[in-house]
Write a protein that holds these residues in place. Structure first.
Motif, PDB file in Angstrom:
ATOM      1  N   ALA A  42       0.838  -1.206   0.000  1.00  0.00           N
ATOM      2  CA  ALA A  42       0.000   0.000   0.000  1.00  0.00           C
ATOM      3  C   ALA A  42       0.871   1.254   0.000  1.00  0.00           C
ATOM      4  CB  ALA A  42      -0.936  -0.008   1.202  1.00  0.00           C
ATOM      5  N   GLY A  45       2.186   1.639  -3.428  1.00  0.00           N
ATOM      6  CA  GLY A  45       1.095   2.111  -4.272  1.00  0.00           C
ATOM      7  C   GLY A  45       0.852   3.597  -4.092  1.00  0.00           C
ATOM      8  N   GLY A  46       0.894   4.063  -2.843  1.00  0.00           N
ATOM      9  CA  GLY A  46       0.723   5.488  -2.583  1.00  0.00           C
ATOM     10  C   GLY A  46       1.825   6.320  -3.216  1.00  0.00           C
ATOM     11  N   ILE A  49       1.189   6.350  -6.928  1.00  0.00           N
ATOM     12  CA  ILE A  49       0.085   7.263  -7.253  1.00  0.00           C
ATOM     13  C   ILE A  49       0.589   8.701  -7.297  1.00  0.00           C
ATOM     14  CG2 ILE A  49      -2.043   8.302  -6.336  1.00  0.00           C
ATOM     15  CD1 ILE A  49      -2.858   5.513  -5.390  1.00  0.00           C
ATOM     16  N   TYR A 151      -2.451   0.119 -10.575  1.00  0.00           N
ATOM     17  CA  TYR A 151      -1.210  -0.467 -10.058  1.00  0.00           C
ATOM     18  C   TYR A 151      -1.358  -0.781  -8.574  1.00  0.00           C
ATOM     19  CZ  TYR A 151       3.694  -0.883  -8.707  1.00  0.00           C
ATOM     20  OH  TYR A 151       4.886  -1.341  -8.195  1.00  0.00           O
ATOM     21  N   THR A 152      -1.926   0.172  -7.828  1.00  0.00           N
ATOM     22  CA  THR A 152      -2.093  -0.017  -6.388  1.00  0.00           C
ATOM     23  C   THR A 152      -3.050  -1.165  -6.091  1.00  0.00           C
ATOM     24  OG1 THR A 152      -1.659   2.335  -6.057  1.00  0.00           O
ATOM     25  CG2 THR A 152      -2.701   1.154  -4.243  1.00  0.00           C
TER      26      THR A 152
END
Length: 198
Positions: A42, A45-46, A49, A151-152
């Motif tokens: 996560a 992913g952040g 993003i 992607y996340t």
């Protein structure tokens, strides 16, 4: 078709139908490497993003305001790589200062966002799809956010699956990377079901 509908189609398409990892097979290195724990996935992913969103904004502006008017299209890949590298350095410094545990958990994979072909792929795709002009700028940002969210979603799903199968009795020849790649292939088949959505 209204503008909002077009943006929604772009977002859903880039997140689910044309998932950058499971459909386009970009960014596999960090996808497999950081997906051991959900928290780390996560966090990655952040970071992706943030980097993809800002990279789409900056790359689109540079392309529209400098490269295209001066007929320097052939420099776009080099310029986009430099923009992405600078943004990753900013993210790395921020995480090192404010989120030390996440910085340590991401380890070597944080600098790998610089060479993550998913980030560069989105910037080039935005130009290739003709997301230029005022509305094109918004389309490129929505495409970037959708791709990063896709992607996340993929990396968090894989991390959750890997945590669940960690204690299972897996044949020796499938332990480690082979079972991760088989799982990723099954996820790609599952995401293929979204192709009929749009």
């Amino acid at each position: 078709m209204s503008g909002i509908t077009q943006l929604l189609i772009i977002a859903i398409s880039s997140a689910l139908v044309s998932n950058v990892v499971l459909s386009q097979f970009l960014g596999i290195c960090s996808f497999v490497g950081v997906s051991k724990k959900v928290e780390t996935a996560a966090g990655m992913g952040g970071a992706v993003i943030f980097v993809i969103t800002i990279a789409c904004v900056v790359a689109n502006l540079i392309y529209q305001l400098i490269l295209y008017p001066l007929n320097l299209d052939y420099l776009r890949t080099i310029v986009f790589i430099l923009v992405i590298a600078a943004l990753v350095q900013i993210v790395e410094m921020f995480l090192h200062k404010c989120m030390v545990s996440l910085y340590n958990a991401l380890g070597v994979f944080l600098p790998l966002i610089t060479t993550n072909c998913a980030v560069l792929g989105v910037a080039i795709t935005n130009v290739t799809n003709g997301y230029t002009g005022v509305f094109g700028f918004v389309e490129s940002v929505v495409n970037g956010i959708g791709t990063a969210i896709g992607y996340t979603i993929a990396i968090v799903l894989l991390a959750g699956i890997r945590e669940r199968i960690e204690g299972n009795d897996i044949p020796y020849s499938f332990q480690g990377s082979p079972i991760v790649l088989v799982t990723t292939g099954l996820m790609a088949i599952a995401f293929f079901g979204f192709s009929g959505l749009l």
